[in-house]
Design an enzyme around this catalytic site. Structure first.
Site: not given
Length: 390
Positions: A74, A151, A153-154, A169, A260, A294, A316, A319
């Protein structure tokens, strides 16, 4: 950075904000007899499965599947364009680009209905020697080029010069989970047979270097890392096609990519060791990495400083500060939506369950970046303009 001595082992921590459950896992890691030199904990640390997310663990002659995790490989990728966001009307983002991305890329647990071309899969692997990968060859042709949930995403983003960026991600989808779970069970069975001193209660069974099982896991892990990269590359290729259809003349720079969740053989403090990065990013001197925030906050393109104390690693992401269940239970959806819309962000919040990925569920990304100023230097700050979540 703070140094704690736990079970007579040094633990180097780049934050003073460590939740109790993550600290218990850190204490468990210090009991491992093959822990090399010290344990490194990044500023985005939070509890994971066996090992905390944001942990960097160097081991002598042992590999721990749960210290890599189940989303093997990932990571993040990002592409800069030559298009100014000021020249990009909101209706084009919503009705053409975001709509087109959703049509081309399956989200959440969805897969492609039709198998994708095998040319998109990793090359250079002996599939016949990869038990789980071989078993799932047909399935992964439907998984390649899909985002996944949680979690992942684009995002469309803009930098300080108003240039449009694309960030993704995502990881190895169900393949990584199958590989991780399979070899974790094998490791647990072997540790029981060996009467290992590593307590089964801490959920960190290991595979011994030189064993057949360790070699099998290592090869399948490497395939998953490559598959995760291929997955991100295919999504990025299709997003670029969607955007190019709407923005004639747009140009895309080469893709930045960094994983990561993985293990690698590296040399640190006088020994060749297995370095496990679980929710941690390589920050070797000069290496360009990506640290996302985020939903609704900044992300950063960074350059590693090669700090040996972190085993040349950094965070990464931001958190979590709230677990998924706690975020759903406690965060106010109206407040979170208002915060996003006040910034003009096209967001992905539709219901209370989406609070698990709201900004309020995460640590402050700028505090995280400040805490690791000795690990990375910031190259580019990116702000979100539109978000698609899995």
């Amino acid at each position: 950075m703070e140094v704690k001595i736990i079970n007579n082992r040094p633990v180097k921590i780049w934050t003073n904000d460590v939740e109790e459950s993550a600290m218990r896992q850190i204490e468990n890691l210090t009991t491992l007899p093959f822990l090399h030199h010290h344990l490194a904990i990044m500023p985005d640390v939070h509890a994971g499965m066996g090992m905390p997310i944001g942990g960097v663990l160097a081991c002598v002659d042992a590999v721990i599947p749960n210290a890599v995790g189940v989303d093997i490989g990932c990571g993040m990728c990002a592409v800069k364009t030559n298009w100014k966001v000021a020249d990009l009307p909101a209706h084009v983002i919503r009705k053409e680009i975001m709509k087109g991305i959703r049509e081309r890329i399956p989200l959440g647990m969805d897969h492609h209905e039709e198998a994708q071309d095998a040319k998109y899969l990793p090359e250079g692997h002996d599939i016949d020697k990869l038990e789980i990968v071989k078993r799932r060859q047909n399935s992964i042709l439907h998984e390649i080029g899909t985002l996944g949930g949680g979690n992942h995403f684009i995002e469309l983003q803009k930098d300080e010069d108003d240039n449009l960026w694309i960030m993704i991600h995502s990881g190895s989808r169900n393949l990584g989970k199958q590989v991780g779970d399979y070899y974790n069970k094998i490791a647990a069975a072997l540790n029981k047979r060996w009467h290992s001193s590593v307590s089964p209660d801490i959920n960190l069974p290991f595979l011994a270097r030189g064993s057949k099982e360790c070699g099998m896991y290592w090869n399948e892990m490497k395939y998953c890392i490559d598959f995760a990269l291929c997955n991100r590359k295919l999504m990025m290729e299709r997003i670029e096609e969607v955007i190019a259809n709407s923005l004639k003349g747009i140009e895309f720079e080469p893709m930045i990519n960094i994983a990561h969740n993985y293990a690698a053989m590296e040399h640190h403090f006088g020994k060749d060791v297995f370095v496990h990065r679980k929710g941690a990013t390589l920050a070797r001197e000069g290496v360009v990495g990506i640290i996302p925030g985020s939903q609704g906050t900044a992300s950063y393109i960074v350059e590693g400083l090669g700090n040996p104390d972190s085993f040349c690693s950094c965070s990464h992401g931001a958190g979590r500060v709230l677990s998924r269940k706690a975020a759903i239970r406690t965060l106010n959806m109206e407040t979170e939506v208002r915060n996003l819309e006040s910034k003009g962000i096209i967001h992905a919040i539709r219901c209370q369950d989406d609070m698990q990925e709201a900004s309020g569920a995460y640590k402050d990304i700028d505090t995280v970046i400040n805490n690791e100023s000795d690990l990375v230097k910031v190259k580019t700050k990116l702000l979100p303009i539109a978000v698609i979540k899995g």
